[in-house]
Design a protein around this motif. Structure first.
Motif, PDB file in Angstrom:
ATOM      1  N   LEU A   1       0.815  -1.175   0.010  1.00  0.00           N
ATOM      2  CA  LEU A   1       0.099   0.075   0.087  1.00  0.00           C
ATOM      3  C   LEU A   1       0.824   1.213   0.026  1.00  0.00           C
ATOM      4  CD1 LEU A   1      -2.628  -1.059   2.686  1.00  0.00           C
ATOM      5  CD2 LEU A   1      -2.930  -1.216   0.117  1.00  0.00           C
ATOM      6  N   ARG A   2       2.311   1.031   0.207  1.00  0.00           N
ATOM      7  CA  ARG A   2       3.089   2.271   0.428  1.00  0.00           C
ATOM      8  C   ARG A   2       4.225   2.166  -0.574  1.00  0.00           C
ATOM      9  NH1 ARG A   2       5.359   1.401   6.252  1.00  0.00           N
ATOM     10  NH2 ARG A   2       7.017  -0.424   5.687  1.00  0.00           N
ATOM     11  N   PRO A   3       4.666   3.219  -0.910  1.00  0.00           N
ATOM     12  CA  PRO A   3       5.780   2.999  -2.086  1.00  0.00           C
ATOM     13  C   PRO A   3       6.952   2.273  -1.403  1.00  0.00           C
ATOM     14  CG  PRO A   3       5.294   5.277  -1.761  1.00  0.00           C
ATOM     15  CD  PRO A   3       4.291   4.575  -0.803  1.00  0.00           C
ATOM     16  N   PRO A   4       7.827   1.734  -2.154  1.00  0.00           N
ATOM     17  CA  PRO A   4       8.922   0.956  -1.847  1.00  0.00           C
ATOM     18  C   PRO A   4      10.057   1.809  -1.281  1.00  0.00           C
ATOM     19  CG  PRO A   4       9.118   1.219  -4.307  1.00  0.00           C
ATOM     20  CD  PRO A   4       7.707   1.602  -3.853  1.00  0.00           C
ATOM     21  N   LYS A   5      10.926   1.327  -0.192  1.00  0.00           N
ATOM     22  CA  LYS A   5      11.683   2.137   0.449  1.00  0.00           C
ATOM     23  C   LYS A   5      12.609   2.987  -0.602  1.00  0.00           C
ATOM     24  CE  LYS A   5      11.227   1.991   4.764  1.00  0.00           C
ATOM     25  NZ  LYS A   5      11.230   3.057   5.861  1.00  0.00           N
ATOM     26  N   ILE A   6      13.058   2.268  -1.580  1.00  0.00           N
ATOM     27  CA  ILE A   6      13.678   3.007  -2.572  1.00  0.00           C
ATOM     28  C   ILE A   6      13.224   4.373  -3.091  1.00  0.00           C
ATOM     29  CG2 ILE A   6      12.860   1.848  -4.780  1.00  0.00           C
ATOM     30  CD1 ILE A   6      16.485   2.951  -3.982  1.00  0.00           C
TER      31      ILE A   6
ATOM     32  N   LYS B   1       3.745  -5.120 -11.244  1.00  0.00           N
ATOM     33  CA  LYS B   1       2.206  -5.275 -11.109  1.00  0.00           C
ATOM     34  C   LYS B   1       1.899  -4.753  -9.689  1.00  0.00           C
ATOM     35  CE  LYS B   1       0.733  -8.918 -13.951  1.00  0.00           C
ATOM     36  NZ  LYS B   1       2.006  -8.766 -14.926  1.00  0.00           N
ATOM     37  N   LYS B   2       2.865  -3.846  -9.110  1.00  0.00           N
ATOM     38  CA  LYS B   2       2.641  -3.136  -7.872  1.00  0.00           C
ATOM     39  C   LYS B   2       1.750  -1.758  -8.107  1.00  0.00           C
ATOM     40  CE  LYS B   2       7.214  -4.944  -5.882  1.00  0.00           C
ATOM     41  NZ  LYS B   2       6.168  -5.884  -4.705  1.00  0.00           N
ATOM     42  N   ILE B   3       0.450  -2.103  -8.358  1.00  0.00           N
ATOM     43  CA  ILE B   3      -0.438  -0.896  -8.895  1.00  0.00           C
ATOM     44  C   ILE B   3      -0.457   0.112  -7.342  1.00  0.00           C
ATOM     45  CG2 ILE B   3      -2.672  -0.447  -9.407  1.00  0.00           C
ATOM     46  CD1 ILE B   3      -0.976  -1.771 -11.601  1.00  0.00           C
ATOM     47  N   ASP B   4      -0.900  -0.440  -6.567  1.00  0.00           N
ATOM     48  CA  ASP B   4      -1.071   0.602  -5.447  1.00  0.00           C
ATOM     49  C   ASP B   4      -0.014   1.367  -5.285  1.00  0.00           C
ATOM     50  OD1 ASP B   4      -3.814  -0.121  -4.661  1.00  0.00           O
ATOM     51  OD2 ASP B   4      -2.956  -2.047  -3.775  1.00  0.00           O
ATOM     52  N   GLN B   5       1.345   0.759  -4.901  1.00  0.00           N
ATOM     53  CA  GLN B   5       2.536   1.501  -4.757  1.00  0.00           C
ATOM     54  C   GLN B   5       3.034   2.547  -5.963  1.00  0.00           C
ATOM     55  OE1 GLN B   5       5.662  -1.620  -4.406  1.00  0.00           O
ATOM     56  NE2 GLN B   5       5.293  -1.552  -2.366  1.00  0.00           N
ATOM     57  N   SER B   6       2.617   2.232  -7.147  1.00  0.00           N
ATOM     58  CA  SER B   6       2.667   3.102  -8.335  1.00  0.00           C
ATOM     59  C   SER B   6       1.489   4.361  -8.092  1.00  0.00           C
ATOM     60  CB  SER B   6       2.368   2.622  -9.727  1.00  0.00           C
ATOM     61  OG  SER B   6       2.994   1.314  -9.872  1.00  0.00           O
ATOM     62  N   ILE B   7       0.564   4.280  -7.682  1.00  0.00           N
ATOM     63  CA  ILE B   7      -0.423   5.188  -7.398  1.00  0.00           C
ATOM     64  C   ILE B   7      -0.072   6.179  -6.355  1.00  0.00           C
ATOM     65  CG2 ILE B   7      -2.780   5.641  -6.615  1.00  0.00           C
ATOM     66  CD1 ILE B   7      -3.657   3.067  -8.015  1.00  0.00           C
ATOM     67  N   GLU B   8       0.444   5.590  -5.307  1.00  0.00           N
ATOM     68  CA  GLU B   8       1.022   6.154  -4.208  1.00  0.00           C
ATOM     69  C   GLU B   8       2.094   7.019  -4.451  1.00  0.00           C
ATOM     70  OE1 GLU B   8       0.306   7.970  -0.556  1.00  0.00           O
ATOM     71  OE2 GLU B   8      -1.021   6.285  -1.479  1.00  0.00           O
ATOM     72  N   ILE B   9       2.952   6.619  -5.205  1.00  0.00           N
ATOM     73  CA  ILE B   9       4.041   7.388  -5.608  1.00  0.00           C
ATOM     74  C   ILE B   9       3.421   8.664  -6.470  1.00  0.00           C
ATOM     75  CG2 ILE B   9       6.148   7.389  -7.051  1.00  0.00           C
ATOM     76  CD1 ILE B   9       6.442   4.556  -6.659  1.00  0.00           C
ATOM     77  N   VAL B  10       2.612   8.535  -7.412  1.00  0.00           N
ATOM     78  CA  VAL B  10       2.195   9.723  -8.171  1.00  0.00           C
ATOM     79  C   VAL B  10       1.449  10.463  -7.194  1.00  0.00           C
ATOM     80  CG1 VAL B  10       0.610  10.319  -9.871  1.00  0.00           C
ATOM     81  CG2 VAL B  10       1.790   8.276 -10.343  1.00  0.00           C
TER      82      VAL B  10
ATOM     83  N   SER C   1      -2.386   0.224 -17.041  1.00  0.00           N
ATOM     84  CA  SER C   1      -2.262  -0.917 -16.085  1.00  0.00           C
ATOM     85  C   SER C   1      -3.454  -1.387 -15.165  1.00  0.00           C
ATOM     86  CB  SER C   1      -1.169  -0.693 -15.187  1.00  0.00           C
ATOM     87  OG  SER C   1       0.194  -0.764 -16.259  1.00  0.00           O
ATOM     88  N   VAL C   2      -3.853  -0.086 -14.507  1.00  0.00           N
ATOM     89  CA  VAL C   2      -4.966  -0.146 -13.753  1.00  0.00           C
ATOM     90  C   VAL C   2      -6.358  -0.882 -14.751  1.00  0.00           C
ATOM     91  CG1 VAL C   2      -6.432   1.111 -12.435  1.00  0.00           C
ATOM     92  CG2 VAL C   2      -3.816   1.655 -12.317  1.00  0.00           C
ATOM     93  N   SER C   3      -6.528   0.010 -15.788  1.00  0.00           N
ATOM     94  CA  SER C   3      -7.461  -0.528 -16.425  1.00  0.00           C
ATOM     95  C   SER C   3      -7.546  -2.034 -16.897  1.00  0.00           C
ATOM     96  CB  SER C   3      -7.615   0.259 -17.735  1.00  0.00           C
ATOM     97  OG  SER C   3      -7.991   1.581 -17.460  1.00  0.00           O
ATOM     98  N   ARG C   4      -6.210  -2.521 -17.160  1.00  0.00           N
ATOM     99  CA  ARG C   4      -6.124  -3.847 -17.363  1.00  0.00           C
ATOM    100  C   ARG C   4      -6.265  -4.992 -16.165  1.00  0.00           C
ATOM    101  NH1 ARG C   4      -0.985  -3.764 -19.635  1.00  0.00           N
ATOM    102  NH2 ARG C   4      -1.804  -3.386 -21.676  1.00  0.00           N
ATOM    103  N   LEU C   5      -5.684  -4.513 -15.090  1.00  0.00           N
ATOM    104  CA  LEU C   5      -5.677  -5.429 -13.990  1.00  0.00           C
ATOM    105  C   LEU C   5      -7.189  -5.192 -13.185  1.00  0.00           C
ATOM    106  CD1 LEU C   5      -2.126  -5.348 -12.996  1.00  0.00           C
ATOM    107  CD2 LEU C   5      -3.123  -6.955 -14.181  1.00  0.00           C
ATOM    108  N   ARG C   6      -7.640  -3.964 -13.316  1.00  0.00           N
ATOM    109  CA  ARG C   6      -8.869  -3.656 -12.331  1.00  0.00           C
ATOM    110  C   ARG C   6     -10.006  -3.097 -12.913  1.00  0.00           C
ATOM    111  NH1 ARG C   6      -5.387  -0.924  -7.177  1.00  0.00           N
ATOM    112  NH2 ARG C   6      -4.191  -2.824  -6.767  1.00  0.00           N
ATOM    113  N   GLY C   7     -10.132  -3.179 -14.249  1.00  0.00           N
ATOM    114  CA  GLY C   7     -11.100  -2.840 -15.023  1.00  0.00           C
ATOM    115  C   GLY C   7     -11.216  -1.193 -15.543  1.00  0.00           C
ATOM    116  N   CYS C   8     -11.983  -0.881 -16.544  1.00  0.00           N
ATOM    117  CA  CYS C   8     -12.063   0.607 -17.145  1.00  0.00           C
ATOM    118  C   CYS C   8     -12.578   1.315 -15.909  1.00  0.00           C
ATOM    119  CB  CYS C   8     -12.960   0.381 -18.338  1.00  0.00           C
ATOM    120  SG  CYS C   8     -14.603   0.238 -17.906  1.00  0.00           S
ATOM    121  N   ASP C   9     -13.326   0.897 -14.917  1.00  0.00           N
ATOM    122  CA  ASP C   9     -14.005   1.916 -14.142  1.00  0.00           C
ATOM    123  C   ASP C   9     -12.737   2.412 -13.360  1.00  0.00           C
ATOM    124  OD1 ASP C   9     -16.454   1.830 -14.803  1.00  0.00           O
ATOM    125  OD2 ASP C   9     -17.187   0.418 -13.584  1.00  0.00           O
TER     126      ASP C   9
END
Length: 505
Positions: free
Chosen positions: A158-163, A192-201, A222-230
């Motif tokens: 749920l949070r960005p990687p330490k790097i 496929k670390k979607i939540d981490q990517s979103i949190e970084i943004v 990536s979000v659309s493909r893995l979690r749908g268009c909504d």
């Protein structure tokens, strides 16, 4: 070559100096190097690295290896990650030498790299736009966090990687560029670390740092493909949300582009949310993005699926009016729509237009036409076109073969249908559907060719298609038509025995 000769050979210092071996003096340097621990320790190491990397026309690879070995002999205890980081920073104008030193120190067990040294070399490579090398090291740094349990297992997703935190802390000291965070986001998406990517943004936007539009597009895709268009559309609204207003106009720091809207349209179409396409189209207009042939093709496909061919054809004419260059996808889309409603005359004209325009047809182009001919009962035209596509090396989908066999059987040309299936199966890689077998078995039973039908049914089982209630009922009706009630009764008993009695067609 290096304007640091005066600093190294300054008088009045208590530094222990050492003349270089002859292979270091082969250039025009003739310099002394610091070899003792001192406040200039990092500086001396940087100079050694620059000399080790020097390679004149008269010097050989062996000499270069000897120089690196000489540096190792001067520092047998190796380097701390902090020292490696400082050395790399001083070498930042020579990113490839920085990377060479980083990898050399690791290979020779002179340094156990941590997130600090990784972050530093990643910054240096990113600011030099060495994308592939940066992404490789980002991936290693992310794995290092996991191996060392730096990221808490319950919260790490749920949070960005330490790097990310380390990159942020070392950003200014490395004189880095925002591009480094784009690379990190892309690496997270690849893993496929979607939540981490979103949190970084989100964290970057809170600091007025905005990822490139291409990175935002990749996130939405990536979000659309893995979690749908909504979910993808929600991220679009967040990433490209209005940041401030000037007068009556809204401004965003990073504006979406045409690819953004094409990604949203495609994901919405694939998920069956065609009602959203017009909303996305309106967004496209709002941001002054002109739709291209891909945009039109998606919208036409949705209209064709809904049977709104008149509207689809209006879009087709609109593309002509706007002089948008048509491609095979656009032709396939409109031809498919026409074939579905049996408008084969118009479909044939477009098919011929493709040839005249030298637009290379695909297997899908032929399949649409073949299925269209089958729909209106033009079996011979379908077979001829199928043979044409086969000569060109196209292998049709099994569903297309089902359509042709179905059309042949409707004309009571069962033997021809069987020959057609045999011809198709000779082609490498083709595996028929159950439907083709069921159609032919049904046709043979209607003609009273029960033994031939039984052989085909055995072949069908061998292909992995066990008989169902439809096949049993076909045989039962065939035997009853011949007056063979005993055989029909046995088949009914067999159906009950294997539990097919309650199945319905």
């Amino acid at each position: 070559m290096f304007p640091i000769h005066a600093e190294i050979c300054m008088r009045g210092t208590n530094l222990i100096s050492l003349h270089l071996p002859k292979f270091f003096q082969s250039s025009s340097f003739g310099l002394h190097l610091i070899t003792a621990r001192s406040p200039s320790l990092v500086f001396s190491r940087v100079f050694l690295l620059k000399v080790a990397s020097f390679n004149g026309d008269f010097e050989r690879e062996q000499c270069s290896k000897n120089r690196w070995n000489f540096i190792k002999s001067l520092y047998p205890n190796g380097f701390s990650p902090a020292e490696v980081s400082e050395i790399i920073i001083r070498l930042r104008n020579n990113p490839r030498l920085s990377l060479r030193f980083f990898l050399w120190a690791e290979k020779k067990s002179l340094c156990t790299h941590d997130l600090l040294s990784y972050a530093t070399i990643i910054h240096i490579l990113a600011r030099a736009r060495l994308k592939t090398l940066s992404e490789t090291l980002i991936g290693k740094a992310m794995r290092l966090s996991q191996v060392n349990n730096i990221d808490d297992s319950d919260l790490s997703s749920l949070r960005p990687p330490k790097i990310f935190e380390t990159l942020a802390k070392t950003y200014r000291s490395c004189d880095s560029a925002p591009f480094v965070f784009d690379l990190l986001i892309r690496a997270c998406l690849q893993a496929k670390k979607i939540d981490q990517s979103i949190e970084i943004v989100r964290m970057l936007r809170s600091r007025q740092i905005y990822p490139m539009v291409s990175t935002c597009n990749l996130l939405i895709q990536s979000v659309s493909r893995l979690r749908g268009c909504d979910a993808g559309f929600t991220i679009y609204k967040e990433v490209f949300g209005v940041d401030y207003q000037i007068g009556s106009k809204f401004r965003v720091q990073v504006a979406p582009n045409l690819q953004t809207f094409n990604i949203l349209m495609l994901s919405s179409y694939q998920d069956g949310r065609t009602e959203r396409l017009k909303e996305i189209w309106a967004e496209m207009v709002k941001f002054s993005c002109n739709p291209n042939v891909f945009s039109y093709s998606i919208l036409m496909a949705a209209l064709c699926d809904e049977g709104k061919m008149d509207e689809a054809l209006e879009l087709w004419e609109e593309m002509h009016t706007k002089q948008i260059k048509l491609d095979v996808m656009a032709y396939n889309t409109i031809i498919s729509g026409l074939c579905k409603i049996g408008e084969m005359g118009r479909a044939e004209k477009l098919f011929q237009e493709m040839e005249l325009s030298e637009i290379e047809m695909t297997c899908l182009t032929y399949e649409h036409m073949v299925q269209g001919y089958c729909k209106i009962g033009k079996v011979d035209s379908a077979i001829l076109l199928y043979k044409d596509m086969s000569r060109k090396g196209f292998v049709p989908e099994a569903s297309t073969v089902d359509h042709v066999i179905g059309a042949i059987c409707e004309k009571s040309r069962i033997s021809e249908g069987l020959d057609f299936l045999r011809d198709v199966m000779k082609r490498q890689g083709f595996f028929p559907h159950r439907v083709s077998y069921e159609l032919l078995i049904g046709g043979l039973c209607v003609e009273g060719k029960m033994e031939e039908a039984m052989k085909l049914q055995a072949e069908m089982v061998g292909k992995g298609f066990p008989p169902n209630s439809k096949v049993y009922n076909t045989f039962i009706e065939g035997y009853m038509k011949q007056g063979n009630e005993d055989k029909a009764r046995k088949l009914r008993a067999e159906m009950y025995e294997i539990g097919l009695a309650e199945e319905r067609d």
